[in-house]
Motif scaffolding. Structure first.
Motif, short mmCIF file in Angstrom:
data_model
loop_
_atom_site.label_atom_id
_atom_site.label_comp_id
_atom_site.label_asym_id
_atom_site.label_seq_id
_atom_site.Cartn_x
_atom_site.Cartn_y
_atom_site.Cartn_z
N TYR A 55 -2.22 2.15 5.87
CA TYR A 55 -0.93 1.91 5.22
C TYR A 55 -0.79 0.45 4.79
O TYR A 55 -0.18 0.15 3.76
CB TYR A 55 0.21 2.29 6.16
CG TYR A 55 0.51 3.78 6.17
CD1 TYR A 55 1.43 4.33 5.29
CD2 TYR A 55 -0.10 4.64 7.08
CE1 TYR A 55 1.72 5.69 5.31
CE2 TYR A 55 0.17 5.99 7.11
CZ TYR A 55 1.08 6.51 6.22
OH TYR A 55 1.37 7.86 6.24
N THR A 56 -1.32 -0.45 5.59
CA THR A 56 -1.23 -1.87 5.25
C THR A 56 -2.02 -2.16 3.99
O THR A 56 -1.61 -2.98 3.16
CB THR A 56 -1.73 -2.73 6.42
OG1 THR A 56 -0.93 -2.47 7.57
CG2 THR A 56 -1.62 -4.21 6.09
N ARG A 57 -3.16 -1.50 3.81
CA ARG A 57 -3.93 -1.68 2.57
C ARG A 57 -3.11 -1.23 1.37
O ARG A 57 -3.18 -1.84 0.29
CB ARG A 57 -5.25 -0.91 2.66
CG ARG A 57 -6.32 -1.63 3.46
CD ARG A 57 -7.70 -1.01 3.23
NE ARG A 57 -7.79 0.33 3.77
CZ ARG A 57 -8.17 0.62 5.01
NH1 ARG A 57 -8.49 -0.36 5.84
NH2 ARG A 57 -8.23 1.88 5.43
N GLN A 58 -2.34 -0.14 1.53
CA GLN A 58 -1.46 0.29 0.43
C GLN A 58 -0.46 -0.81 0.08
O GLN A 58 -0.22 -1.10 -1.09
CB GLN A 58 -0.71 1.55 0.83
CG GLN A 58 -1.55 2.79 0.99
CD GLN A 58 -0.69 3.99 1.37
OE1 GLN A 58 0.43 4.14 0.91
NE2 GLN A 58 -1.24 4.85 2.23
N GLY A 59 0.13 -1.39 1.12
CA GLY A 59 1.08 -2.47 0.89
C GLY A 59 0.44 -3.66 0.23
O GLY A 59 1.03 -4.30 -0.66
N MET A 60 -0.79 -3.98 0.63
CA MET A 60 -1.50 -5.12 0.05
C MET A 60 -1.77 -4.90 -1.42
O MET A 60 -1.60 -5.81 -2.24
CB MET A 60 -2.81 -5.36 0.80
CG MET A 60 -3.59 -6.58 0.30
SD MET A 60 -5.11 -6.86 1.26
CE MET A 60 -6.08 -5.45 0.76
N ARG A 61 -2.18 -3.69 -1.78
CA ARG A 61 -2.46 -3.40 -3.19
C ARG A 61 -1.19 -3.53 -4.03
O ARG A 61 -1.21 -4.10 -5.12
CB ARG A 61 -3.07 -2.01 -3.33
CG ARG A 61 -4.52 -1.92 -2.89
CD ARG A 61 -5.15 -0.63 -3.36
NE ARG A 61 -4.58 0.54 -2.69
CZ ARG A 61 -5.06 1.07 -1.57
NH1 ARG A 61 -6.12 0.53 -0.99
NH2 ARG A 61 -4.50 2.14 -1.04
N GLY A 62 -0.08 -3.01 -3.50
CA GLY A 62 1.16 -3.11 -4.25
C GLY A 62 1.64 -4.53 -4.40
O GLY A 62 2.09 -4.95 -5.48
N LEU A 63 1.54 -5.32 -3.33
CA LEU A 63 1.99 -6.71 -3.38
C LEU A 63 1.07 -7.54 -4.28
O LEU A 63 1.54 -8.40 -5.04
CB LEU A 63 2.03 -7.29 -1.97
CG LEU A 63 2.73 -8.63 -1.77
CD1 LEU A 63 4.11 -8.63 -2.40
CD2 LEU A 63 2.82 -8.96 -0.28
N SER A 64 -0.22 -7.26 -4.24
CA SER A 64 -1.16 -7.98 -5.11
C SER A 64 -0.85 -7.70 -6.58
O SER A 64 -0.87 -8.60 -7.42
CB SER A 64 -2.60 -7.57 -4.80
OG SER A 64 -2.99 -7.97 -3.53
N LEU A 65 -0.56 -6.44 -6.88
CA LEU A 65 -0.23 -6.07 -8.25
C LEU A 65 1.04 -6.78 -8.71
O LEU A 65 1.12 -7.29 -9.83
CB LEU A 65 -0.06 -4.56 -8.37
CG LEU A 65 0.33 -4.03 -9.76
CD1 LEU A 65 -0.72 -4.41 -10.79
CD2 LEU A 65 0.51 -2.51 -9.71
N ALA A 66 2.05 -6.82 -7.83
CA ALA A 66 3.30 -7.50 -8.18
C ALA A 66 3.05 -8.98 -8.45
O ALA A 66 3.62 -9.56 -9.38
CB ALA A 66 4.31 -7.34 -7.05
N MET A 67 2.17 -9.61 -7.65
CA MET A 67 1.84 -11.01 -7.87
C MET A 67 1.16 -11.20 -9.22
O MET A 67 1.47 -12.13 -9.97
CB MET A 67 0.91 -11.51 -6.76
CG MET A 67 1.55 -11.55 -5.39
SD MET A 67 2.80 -12.83 -5.22
CE MET A 67 1.80 -14.29 -5.45
N GLN A 68 0.22 -10.32 -9.54
CA GLN A 68 -0.51 -10.44 -10.80
C GLN A 68 0.42 -10.26 -12.00
O GLN A 68 0.34 -11.01 -12.99
CB GLN A 68 -1.63 -9.42 -10.86
CG GLN A 68 -2.74 -9.66 -9.85
CD GLN A 68 -3.66 -8.47 -9.70
OE1 GLN A 68 -3.67 -7.56 -10.53
NE2 GLN A 68 -4.44 -8.46 -8.62
#
Length: 275
Positions: free
Chosen positions: A158-171
């Protein structure tokens, strides 16, 4: 309790981009939904588990969001120590498990402090994107050895899901700031954030639509800070283009809510006067 300054394992994005993303309502809602889904999968409510998310921001650790004020207070305990499970997870990029706080010897002072809040076991899972941000999902439980290997596997997933979403938002945020021509100066972050909040709260725009509107106005004036100031101080947001009278990309502007009396308007370059 004061936040503890720590060595940041990431080079870090421009602070303004990080602030815009972390202060966005949509990012907070997304991460809350991910962690709520994790707790449901773990059966956390029936096992007395709680969660918090700590972040390393501008060289300091802080509790960004938690499932309750009580959990936030527990999570903030770590910020007064030089090290602990969350910081170790952020720095090393691997999960950290404390099976029994009463027997923990790696961080005896910290372990004793959280045990005083009724925490006997905890799990810190890193939410790290190299060179972008460092955070950790911290799970707390009232019984020793509460977290099984299956729990740890689920938490990491689940944390990896959060990381992908947050990374996308940053980009996406970085791209929008680049398209706008410049990043907001440090003193203007409150101003830009207030303009985005007005567009989202009073005009019911999504974060993406509000950001697009603000950046479109900024391209016209070649000044993001001035565009934000115009939105904060105006009775209605200025149209950045003749075709955008009704909102970004021609979207009709929803009914505007009344602006609360005494709204604080950050002055250009600093937070300050009251409108």
């Amino acid at each position: 309790m004061a936040d503890r300054t720590a060595a940041d394992p990431t080079g870090g994005p421009p602070a303004a981009i990080l602030d815009l993303v972390l202060d966005s309502a949509e990012v907070g809602t997304f991460l809350r939904s991910v962690l709520a889904a994790l707790m449901a999968d773990l059966g956390g409510a029936g096992r007395g588990m709680n969660w918090a998310l700590a972040i390393l921001r501008a060289g300091k650790t802080s509790t960004w969001v938690a499932d309750s004020a009580h959990t936030a207070a527990i999570d903030r305990i770590q910020h007064s120590f030089d090290d602990g499970p969350a910081l170790t997870a952020m720095r090393g990029g691997e999960f950290v498990h404390v099976g029994d706080a009463g027997l923990e010897r790696r961080w005896p002072g910290y372990a004793s402090a959280v045990a005083g809040y009724g925490v006997r076991s905890l799990l810190s899972v890193p939410l790290v994107s190299e060179g972008v941000f460092a955070a950790s999902v911290n799970l707390y439980a009232p019984l020793p050895h509460s977290f099984t290997s299956e729990d740890i596997t689920k938490a990491r997933s689940y944390t990896r899901q959060g990381m992908r979403g947050l990374s996308l938002a940053m980009q996406l945020s970085a791209k929008k700031e680049t398209d706008a021509g410049r990043l907001p100066a440090p003193g203007s972050r409150d101003l830009v954030g207030e303009a985005l909040r007005i567009l989202m709260d009073e005009y019911r725009l999504s974060y993406e639509a509000a950001s697009h509107y603000l950046h479109t106005a900024a391209r016209r004036s070649a000044d993001l800070e001035q565009a934000a100031l115009d939105i904060v101080t105006a009775g209605s947001p200025p149209s950045p283009h003749p075709d955008l009278h009704d909102g970004p990309d021609g979207l009709p502007a929803p009914a505007r809510k009344a602006r609360p009396a005494g709204r604080t308007v950050p002055s250009r370059g600093s937070a300050g006067s009251t409108a």
